[in-house]
Design a protein around this motif. Structure first.
Motif, PDB file in Angstrom:
ATOM      1  N   VAL A   6      -8.223  52.233  15.343  1.00  0.00           N
ATOM      2  CA  VAL A   6      -8.528  52.594  13.962  1.00  0.00           C
ATOM      3  C   VAL A   6      -7.399  52.044  13.094  1.00  0.00           C
ATOM      4  O   VAL A   6      -6.228  52.338  13.333  1.00  0.00           O
ATOM      5  CB  VAL A   6      -8.636  54.115  13.757  1.00  0.00           C
ATOM      6  CG1 VAL A   6      -8.961  54.423  12.295  1.00  0.00           C
ATOM      7  CG2 VAL A   6      -9.686  54.727  14.671  1.00  0.00           C
ATOM      8  N   THR A   7      -7.738  51.221  12.106  1.00  0.00           N
ATOM      9  CA  THR A   7      -6.719  50.641  11.234  1.00  0.00           C
ATOM     10  C   THR A   7      -7.134  50.826   9.776  1.00  0.00           C
ATOM     11  O   THR A   7      -8.323  50.792   9.443  1.00  0.00           O
ATOM     12  CB  THR A   7      -6.517  49.145  11.506  1.00  0.00           C
ATOM     13  OG1 THR A   7      -7.764  48.448  11.326  1.00  0.00           O
ATOM     14  CG2 THR A   7      -6.012  48.910  12.916  1.00  0.00           C
ATOM     15  N   THR A   8      -6.143  51.035   8.939  1.00  0.00           N
ATOM     16  CA  THR A   8      -6.371  51.059   7.494  1.00  0.00           C
ATOM     17  C   THR A   8      -5.610  49.895   6.873  1.00  0.00           C
ATOM     18  O   THR A   8      -4.514  49.548   7.322  1.00  0.00           O
ATOM     19  CB  THR A   8      -5.896  52.384   6.874  1.00  0.00           C
ATOM     20  OG1 THR A   8      -4.505  52.571   7.156  1.00  0.00           O
ATOM     21  CG2 THR A   8      -6.680  53.554   7.444  1.00  0.00           C
ATOM     22  N   ASP A   9      -6.187  49.296   5.860  1.00  0.00           N
ATOM     23  CA  ASP A   9      -5.613  48.134   5.182  1.00  0.00           C
ATOM     24  C   ASP A   9      -5.590  48.440   3.683  1.00  0.00           C
ATOM     25  O   ASP A   9      -6.614  48.298   3.000  1.00  0.00           O
ATOM     26  CB  ASP A   9      -6.439  46.890   5.486  1.00  0.00           C
ATOM     27  CG  ASP A   9      -5.838  45.607   4.931  1.00  0.00           C
ATOM     28  OD1 ASP A   9      -5.065  45.695   3.953  1.00  0.00           O
ATOM     29  OD2 ASP A   9      -6.146  44.523   5.453  1.00  0.00           O
ATOM     30  N   ALA A  10      -4.430  48.859   3.178  1.00  0.00           N
ATOM     31  CA  ALA A  10      -4.319  49.241   1.767  1.00  0.00           C
ATOM     32  C   ALA A  10      -4.506  48.051   0.843  1.00  0.00           C
ATOM     33  O   ALA A  10      -4.955  48.202  -0.297  1.00  0.00           O
ATOM     34  CB  ALA A  10      -2.971  49.906   1.514  1.00  0.00           C
ATOM     35  N   GLU A  11      -4.165  46.850   1.336  1.00  0.00           N
ATOM     36  CA  GLU A  11      -4.303  45.659   0.492  1.00  0.00           C
ATOM     37  C   GLU A  11      -5.759  45.289   0.286  1.00  0.00           C
ATOM     38  O   GLU A  11      -6.194  44.978  -0.824  1.00  0.00           O
ATOM     39  CB  GLU A  11      -3.539  44.490   1.107  1.00  0.00           C
ATOM     40  CG  GLU A  11      -3.593  43.220   0.273  1.00  0.00           C
ATOM     41  CD  GLU A  11      -2.767  42.092   0.871  1.00  0.00           C
ATOM     42  OE1 GLU A  11      -2.898  40.945   0.379  1.00  0.00           O
ATOM     43  OE2 GLU A  11      -1.999  42.348   1.818  1.00  0.00           O
ATOM     44  N   ASN A  12      -6.548  45.344   1.372  1.00  0.00           N
ATOM     45  CA  ASN A  12      -7.970  44.987   1.288  1.00  0.00           C
ATOM     46  C   ASN A  12      -8.872  46.201   1.116  1.00  0.00           C
ATOM     47  O   ASN A  12     -10.098  46.068   1.080  1.00  0.00           O
ATOM     48  CB  ASN A  12      -8.389  44.210   2.540  1.00  0.00           C
ATOM     49  CG  ASN A  12      -7.734  42.849   2.621  1.00  0.00           C
ATOM     50  OD1 ASN A  12      -7.844  42.058   1.684  1.00  0.00           O
ATOM     51  ND2 ASN A  12      -7.036  42.581   3.728  1.00  0.00           N
ATOM     52  N   LEU A  13      -8.271  47.391   1.042  1.00  0.00           N
ATOM     53  CA  LEU A  13      -8.997  48.641   0.783  1.00  0.00           C
ATOM     54  C   LEU A  13     -10.075  48.908   1.836  1.00  0.00           C
ATOM     55  O   LEU A  13     -11.226  49.206   1.531  1.00  0.00           O
ATOM     56  CB  LEU A  13      -9.624  48.622  -0.618  1.00  0.00           C
ATOM     57  CG  LEU A  13      -8.671  48.356  -1.786  1.00  0.00           C
ATOM     58  CD1 LEU A  13      -9.438  48.330  -3.101  1.00  0.00           C
ATOM     59  CD2 LEU A  13      -7.561  49.400  -1.817  1.00  0.00           C
ATOM     60  N   THR A  14      -9.678  48.805   3.101  1.00  0.00           N
ATOM     61  CA  THR A  14     -10.637  49.021   4.186  1.00  0.00           C
ATOM     62  C   THR A  14     -10.066  49.954   5.247  1.00  0.00           C
ATOM     63  O   THR A  14      -8.854  50.092   5.405  1.00  0.00           O
ATOM     64  CB  THR A  14     -11.026  47.695   4.878  1.00  0.00           C
ATOM     65  OG1 THR A  14      -9.847  47.097   5.438  1.00  0.00           O
ATOM     66  CG2 THR A  14     -11.702  46.745   3.913  1.00  0.00           C
ATOM     67  N   MET A  15     -10.986  50.591   5.967  1.00  0.00           N
ATOM     68  CA  MET A  15     -10.669  51.311   7.196  1.00  0.00           C
ATOM     69  C   MET A  15     -11.622  50.801   8.263  1.00  0.00           C
ATOM     70  O   MET A  15     -12.840  50.778   8.050  1.00  0.00           O
ATOM     71  CB  MET A  15     -10.826  52.821   7.027  1.00  0.00           C
ATOM     72  CG  MET A  15     -10.478  53.601   8.301  1.00  0.00           C
ATOM     73  SD  MET A  15     -10.520  55.411   8.080  1.00  0.00           S
ATOM     74  CE  MET A  15     -12.290  55.681   7.985  1.00  0.00           C
ATOM     75  N   THR A  16     -11.085  50.370   9.409  1.00  0.00           N
ATOM     76  CA  THR A  16     -11.897  49.764  10.453  1.00  0.00           C
ATOM     77  C   THR A  16     -11.760  50.557  11.749  1.00  0.00           C
ATOM     78  O   THR A  16     -10.645  50.854  12.187  1.00  0.00           O
ATOM     79  CB  THR A  16     -11.483  48.307  10.707  1.00  0.00           C
ATOM     80  OG1 THR A  16     -11.600  47.573   9.485  1.00  0.00           O
ATOM     81  CG2 THR A  16     -12.369  47.667  11.762  1.00  0.00           C
ATOM     82  N   VAL A  17     -12.910  50.899  12.329  1.00  0.00           N
ATOM     83  CA  VAL A  17     -12.960  51.623  13.596  1.00  0.00           C
ATOM     84  C   VAL A  17     -13.605  50.719  14.633  1.00  0.00           C
ATOM     85  O   VAL A  17     -14.696  50.182  14.405  1.00  0.00           O
ATOM     86  CB  VAL A  17     -13.769  52.928  13.470  1.00  0.00           C
ATOM     87  CG1 VAL A  17     -13.836  53.653  14.809  1.00  0.00           C
ATOM     88  CG2 VAL A  17     -13.174  53.829  12.398  1.00  0.00           C
ATOM     89  N   VAL A  18     -12.932  50.530  15.759  1.00  0.00           N
ATOM     90  CA  VAL A  18     -13.464  49.712  16.854  1.00  0.00           C
ATOM     91  C   VAL A  18     -13.741  50.627  18.039  1.00  0.00           C
ATOM     92  O   VAL A  18     -12.888  51.448  18.420  1.00  0.00           O
ATOM     93  CB  VAL A  18     -12.476  48.602  17.260  1.00  0.00           C
ATOM     94  CG1 VAL A  18     -13.043  47.778  18.418  1.00  0.00           C
ATOM     95  CG2 VAL A  18     -12.162  47.699  16.072  1.00  0.00           C
TER      96      VAL A  18
END
Length: 328
Positions: A6-18
């Motif tokens: 699980v990663t969050t990316d404040a620059e691209n405004l995303t949260m990704t769950v694998v």
């Protein structure tokens, strides 16, 4: 636990769950496109989902709510933006009120689900897109990451046939965190009868006895929210031990699917929250009990009493004394 990252990316405004899932793409797609299957894993343990509207088409909406053990509801809606069976779909996910109207002050987010075959398994990537860093931070602060992990932890049971997943494996105990334990047991019988066996005194007395050598001396049952129940046991013959009992209050009833109660040993102040869920498939019922303890010490103390072994003997008796006679 199928979630691998699980990663969050404040620059691209995303949260990704694998997540890596032990099922082919088509089976995973079926779980995400059937509201009855989604209900089994979309909400985290203790907050199961109920989908009340399901229009699975581009431009259509799905409306759902998740219900806490105390009966509190959190509602959401999906607007389907894209559907490419069986490899991807996108939704706009919003917090809504009881009428399905988006709530002001709560962030909406676009969610993209992709499913890629990896041999007989599937890698699922879910990316949530936010409109601002504040919206991303708000959702993370509300527990979205831990909630996603716990919800996805229920998916293995959905993707397998229920009997393949649980039959013959006895009573299983999973430590979810310091204060939550999930206990599961497949019993060979219909949900309606398993529900009655948990709530009708004449049936309860036939099986809820724990190890051999004990008898139930008191059984006060109820399915009315706000009322109290009380069960007591005593040793028989040469069995060693002192009489004991449990009591509590009913917090939520959704017959024959779910019952939430408090539980405490008679005469003791410490209590647990017991969340019973029943799911039937192919004539068998998966019994799931999510127990919330007040602290880690209480959790370990109660588990050390051999509670799970006693539950297994009771479940075996349930199949033998209550469910088997109905099939003869």
């Amino acid at each position: 636990m199928p979630v691998t990252d699980v990663t969050t990316d404040a620059e691209n405004l995303t949260m990704t769950v694998v997540a890596d899932l032990a099922a082919p793409v088509e089976r995973v797609w079926a779980a995400y496109s059937d509201p009855r299957q989604l209900e089994r894993f979309w909400g985290p343990p203790g907050w199961p989902a109920t989908f009340t509207t399901w229009d699975h088409a581009v431009g259509g909406r799905a409306i759902y709510h998740m219900t806490s053990p105390q009966g509190e509801k959190s509602s959401g809606a999906w607007e389907f933006l894209a559907i490419e069976e069986p490899h991807r779909f996108e939704v706009l996910d919003s917090f809504v009120d009881d009428d399905g109207t988006p709530l002001e002050g709560f962030p909406a987010m676009r969610m993209a689900f992709s499913f890629e075959a990896s041999g007989d398994s599937t890698r699922m990537v879910t990316t949530s897109y936010f409109t601002s860093a504040e919206a991303l931070e708000q959702v993370v602060a509300m527990g979205a990451i831990e909630g996603a992990k716990m919800a996805m932890g229920q998916l293995d049971a959905v993707l397998q046939d229920l009997r393949d997943y649980a039959q013959g494996k006895g009573t299983r105990v999973e430590l979810l965190d310091d204060t939550h334990v999930r206990i599961t047991r497949l019993v060979d019988g219909p949900r309606e009868l398993v529900w009655r066996a948990h709530h009708e005194p004449d049936l309860i007395k036939q099986w809820m006895l724990g190890p051999d050598g004990w008898e139930m001396t008191e059984c006060v049952a109820t399915t009315t929210v706000g009322e109290s129940y009380r069960n007591s046991w005593a040793p028989v013959g040469d069995t060693e031990g002192e009489p004991f009992g449990f009591e509590g209050e009913v917090l939520l009833i959704d017959a024959p699917r779910r019952a939430v109660t408090t539980e405490r040993m008679q005469g003791m102040p410490t209590q647990t929250l017991n969340d019973l869920n029943l799911y039937e498939e192919d004539g068998a019922t998966l019994v799931t009990v999510l127990i919330e303890y007040p602290d880690l010490e209480t959790r370990d103390m109660i588990l050390a009493t051999g509670m799970a072994d006693g539950m297994e003997e009771s479940f075996a008796r349930l199949e033998r004394e209550v469910l088997s006679p109905t099939r003869s």
